[in-house]
Design an enzyme around this catalytic site. Structure first.
Site, PDB file in Angstrom:
ATOM      1  N   CYS A 292     -21.058  -5.339  -3.307  1.00  0.00           N
ATOM      2  CA  CYS A 292     -20.726  -4.782  -4.625  1.00  0.00           C
ATOM      3  C   CYS A 292     -19.255  -4.395  -4.680  1.00  0.00           C
ATOM      4  CB  CYS A 292     -21.594  -3.569  -4.930  1.00  0.00           C
ATOM      5  SG  CYS A 292     -23.288  -4.014  -5.287  1.00  0.00           S
TER       6      CYS A 292
ATOM      7  N   CYS B 100       7.666   1.773   0.206  1.00  0.00           N
ATOM      8  CA  CYS B 100       8.707   2.288  -0.673  1.00  0.00           C
ATOM      9  C   CYS B 100      10.030   2.082   0.064  1.00  0.00           C
ATOM     10  CB  CYS B 100       8.437   3.748  -1.034  1.00  0.00           C
ATOM     11  SG  CYS B 100       8.355   4.828   0.397  1.00  0.00           S
TER      12      CYS B 100
END
Ligand code: ZN
Length: 482
Positions: free
Chosen positions: A287, A440
């Site tokens: 799922c 980053c």
């Protein structure tokens, strides 16, 4: 011409068709015509020796024809051939106190709509009160099961779960609320159930069900309800139920489709009779990877709850020897007959599985992830390893959480810009099934992003340590440092 129904996981190999009409005089001929038309299907349906794979079953109309000669099984116009693959959807119990043989005044009022039904009555309600039911999992299926079985007055409900509520659960696991995110599912589920019915005793088994603990946990309960979402636990629950002679109320869900039945009840077939072997890892998405309509586990879980109550009351016809298939898109239920397999390795005439085995290994799943590199936490990754993954063609999603003006200075090819400040608002643009590597400039903001995503239920997200500065040092010196 006969029709062949293609199940959802295999449609991608059959030109996205859900139904294909093909000419042929026998089931074998029709299936050959199917794999001739869609060559990619062949490997999913047949072994190299040309045998139908054991996690795939073929039905002609509602009959299981696995044990018949497919080349001798005639088909005619209007017949439907269904391909049905397997799909996936505490503190130790204290000794149960002796159950009272009566209902209190409050309980009589609470259960009055049961008591006035001849099929339940006082006798039936006392059976429910004296019953002990174990739920495996407090997730999508466990949510409606826990709530309705508690409301119905089952005297003792055990729950096995070790997971924590996250944001991605709330779309379907209605036993948990938004304020429960971060709590143990066991605690959250038990609180909801006690609020619904304080007369229910709840055993919390805060553990992953394993070959080592399963028999010990299951033995104290009358009925086992399987609400798991993975194949190793399904086979574990099945084998434990067969070995302990306990009924296994089964349900599974995938996208818009569900299955339910009762296995191993009074000599009926078991899960392994239906699917002797699991699909190879990765063929049938979970799922988390394939998605599921949030309402679907409600429908299937309540069918399981209904079957459980019927088994306790001893009334009606249980779904033994029948597999119920539910298709939410077509809003159609179908029922297929299941046969007990005399060759079944666990419940057949000459069982070879007489004790619990290693189910991770059985399902071909590596037991442990490769260990993280020295000095790195499990959610951290070195830029060199990121480069190696890219070179190996692994489908990683590189998430750049810097600002747009920084992205203009330099970036890693193929990366996706989503500034840290926008992440909470735009988290829906990310897929928690993807392997996400955040970076980053130096690794500080991306560590925050990873922290946020992990709390939001992203389990496959890592922080590239040292950021694009380290990338420039270790991988690609052409990338400018700023
Ligand atoms: Zn069996």
């Amino acid at each position: 011409m006969p029709k062949v129904l293609i199940p959802t996981p295999l449609r991608q190999y059959a030109g996205k068709n859900d139904t294909v009409e093909l000419a042929g005089a026998t089931v074998g001929e029709v299936l050959r015509a199917l794999t001739d038309q869609f060559g990619d299907l062949r490997g999913h349906l047949y072994t190299d020796e040309g045998k139908l794979r054991s996690f795939v079953n073929v039905y002609l109309n509602d009959e299981d024809i696995r044990y018949l000669q497919k080349d001798a099984t005639a088909v005619s116009d209007g017949d439907t051939i269904s391909i049905v693959p397997s799909i996936a959807g505490g503190a130790p119990a204290v000794e149960a106190p002796p159950q009272p043989a009566t209902l209190s005044k409050e309980e009589i009022l609470r259960y009055s709509r049961h008591l006035i039904m001849p099929e339940v009555g006082m006798e039936g309600q006392l059976k429910l009160k004296n019953a002990k039911v174990l739920l495996i999992g407090a997730g999508g299926l466990g949510a409606p099961l826990g709530m309705y079985l508690a409301a119905a007055g089952i005297g003792r409900i055990g729950i096995v779960d070790f997971d924590v509520v996250d944001y991605t659960n709330l779309q379907r696991q209605v036993i948990h609320g938004t304020s429960d995110v971060g709590r143990k599912k066991l605690d959250s589920a038990a609180d909801t159930m006690r609020e619904i019915n304080p007369y229910v005793t709840i055993d919390k088994h805060d553990t992953a069900l394993s070959s080592e603990n399963a028999l010990d946990i299951l033995k104290d309960y009358d009925f086992i309800v399987d609400g798991t979402d993975n194949f190793p636990t399904r086979y574990l629950v099945n084998d434990a139920c067969v070995l302990l002679h306990k009924a296994n109320v089964y349900g599974s869900i995938f996208r818009f489709e569900g299955q339910a039945t009762v296995f191993a009840y009074e000599g009926g077939p078991c899960y392994r009779c239906l699917y002797p072997e699991p699909p190879p890892p990765g063929l049938v998405p979970s799922c988390a990877e394939g998605g599921v309509l949030g309402i679907l586990p409600g429908v299937i879980g309540l069918i399981q709850a209904t079957e459980t109550v019927k088994l306790i009351l001893g009334t009606g016809e249980p779904l033994v020897g029948h597999l119920l298939l539910y298709d939410a898109l077509a809003m159609r239920f179908r029922e297929l007959k299941l046969r007990k397999n005399p060759e079944c390795p666990v419940c057949g005439d000459h069982p070879t599985v007489t004790k619990l085995i290693d189910y991770q290994e059985f399902c071909g799943i590596p037991r442990h992830e490769p260990p993280p590199q020295p000095g790195l936490k499990e959610w951290e990754i070195d830029p060199v390893e990121v480069k190696a993954k890219l070179d190996r063609g692994e489908p990683i999603y590189i998430l750049d959480v810097r600002e747009p003006h920084e992205y203009q200075i330099c970036s890693i090819p193929g990366s996706h810009l989503l500034p840290l400040g926008d992440l909470p608002r735009r988290v829906n643009e990310l897929n928690s099934a993807d392997e996400i590597i955040a970076h980053c400039r130096s690794g500080v903001r991306s560590a925050k992003a990873v922290d946020f995503l992990r709390q939001a239920g992203f389990k496959k997200v890592k922080n590239m340590v040292g950021g694009i500065l380290a990338w420039s040092d270790k991988v690609d010196p052409r990338v400018p440092k700023y």
